[in-house]
Scaffold this active site. Structure first.
Site, PDB file in Angstrom:
ATOM      1  N   ASP A   7       0.875  -1.173   0.000  1.00  0.00           N
ATOM      2  CA  ASP A   7       0.000   0.000   0.000  1.00  0.00           C
ATOM      3  C   ASP A   7       0.915   1.226   0.000  1.00  0.00           C
ATOM      4  O   ASP A   7       1.430   1.608   1.049  1.00  0.00           O
ATOM      5  CB  ASP A   7      -0.882  -0.013   1.252  1.00  0.00           C
ATOM      6  CG  ASP A   7      -1.818   1.177   1.298  1.00  0.00           C
ATOM      7  OD1 ASP A   7      -2.235   1.654   0.230  1.00  0.00           O
ATOM      8  OD2 ASP A   7      -2.125   1.632   2.415  1.00  0.00           O
ATOM      9  N   GLU A  68      -1.286  -1.460  -4.792  1.00  0.00           N
ATOM     10  CA  GLU A  68      -2.515  -0.695  -5.027  1.00  0.00           C
ATOM     11  C   GLU A  68      -2.269   0.405  -6.062  1.00  0.00           C
ATOM     12  O   GLU A  68      -1.220   1.045  -6.064  1.00  0.00           O
ATOM     13  CB  GLU A  68      -3.029  -0.083  -3.716  1.00  0.00           C
ATOM     14  CG  GLU A  68      -4.421   0.520  -3.877  1.00  0.00           C
ATOM     15  CD  GLU A  68      -5.232   0.534  -2.587  1.00  0.00           C
ATOM     16  OE1 GLU A  68      -5.748  -0.535  -2.206  1.00  0.00           O
ATOM     17  OE2 GLU A  68      -5.350   1.596  -1.969  1.00  0.00           O
ATOM     18  N   ASP A 141      -1.825   0.802   7.861  1.00  0.00           N
ATOM     19  CA  ASP A 141      -1.171   0.697   6.551  1.00  0.00           C
ATOM     20  C   ASP A 141      -0.702  -0.730   6.287  1.00  0.00           C
ATOM     21  O   ASP A 141      -0.769  -1.222   5.156  1.00  0.00           O
ATOM     22  CB  ASP A 141       0.016   1.662   6.468  1.00  0.00           C
ATOM     23  CG  ASP A 141      -0.433   3.118   6.459  1.00  0.00           C
ATOM     24  OD1 ASP A 141      -1.194   3.498   5.561  1.00  0.00           O
ATOM     25  OD2 ASP A 141      -0.035   3.862   7.368  1.00  0.00           O
TER      26      ASP A 141
END
Lengths: 169, 169
Positions: A7, A68, A141
């Protein structure tokens, strides 16, 4: 297959390692964050992200990197910085000869919860449940990194399609 | 001081090498482009940019990298891809232990033509004139790389201010 989910962020990049040991069974292989100090010059922060991610790839030997896709809302300045960080992450994957799969936020939600409009909280709850963890993985996260890895395992059969879609990006 | 100017792009990154041999005198040390094929996967294109730029830095031994800041208009998808490419360029500079100075498009115009609202054509004409070249450097992306390098030479005394402003970015 061991998946490293990422991420991307400038200050904090979350990562999660998930394997599908047997068909349909997910195994948690770790999670964490890569942090960079806000006061440091951008190119040095990028070098730190690259170095730490390269070390993580060396140590964990994933088969694929799932990352992502970025989605810009208002803050384009932050968006540029995150995209720069995502660039060096893709480079670390390329330098390790790993394939890369890219997922939109809605695809991650769909891949983890089954619903593209799921809340972040639902995604984190399902991440904990699917991996059989005693509590929610922290920080958030890192939990998001795990969710991206789970998404890739669940969407695995569609991987070749995604990789070719990615080439056109 | 030899300056490597970079105009970041995914398909085409322009570069220009400019030295200030004596105070106020500019010397052209070359220009060109780094290209990547559109059909290739993003992480492999980024690796190509990183490798070619690293080779260019090794071969030309600049003292500093001057790079244009990104400015997004409508096309945010293209913007993300260019920001990713800019990230690996900053990484190549960091890995070569070079300082990096970042300039907004208007600062480049100001630094080359003396007017922040100059047209691209004016910038290219002044680039040719200031470097004493027989014709306009081609392609345009390479000319833009030269302009960024010139901008850095002209704004040199303000460099430390810019570098510290950059740290806050």
């Amino acid at each position: 297959m061991l998946v490293l989910g990422l991420d991307p962020g400038t200050a904090t990049t979350g990562y999660g390692l998930v394997a599908n040991a047997r068909s349909g069974v997910l195994a948690h292989h770790g999670h964490g964050i890569i942090s960079t100090p806000a006061g440091e010059e951008p190119h040095k922060r990028l070098a730190r992200i690259y170095d730490e991610l390269s070390a993580l790839i060396r140590d964990s030997s994933p088969d694929v990197v799932a990352i992502e896709e970025l989605f810009f809302k208002q803050n384009i300045t932050t968006g540029i910085a995150v995209a720069q960080a995502r660039g060096v992450m893709l480079l670390a994957a390329a330098h390790a000869d790993l394939p890369v799969a890219s997922y939109k936020p809605a695809e991650v939600k769909q891949g983890v919860v089954g619903v593209g409009r799921a809340t972040k909280d639902q995604v984190r709850f399902m991440t904990k449940t699917l991996l059989g963890l005693p509590g929610r993985p922290k920080p958030d996260d890192a939990a998001d990194g795990l969710a991206i890895a789970i998404c890739h395992v669940h969407r695995g059969p569609a991987e070749s399609r995604l990789l070719s879609a990615l080439s056109a990006q």
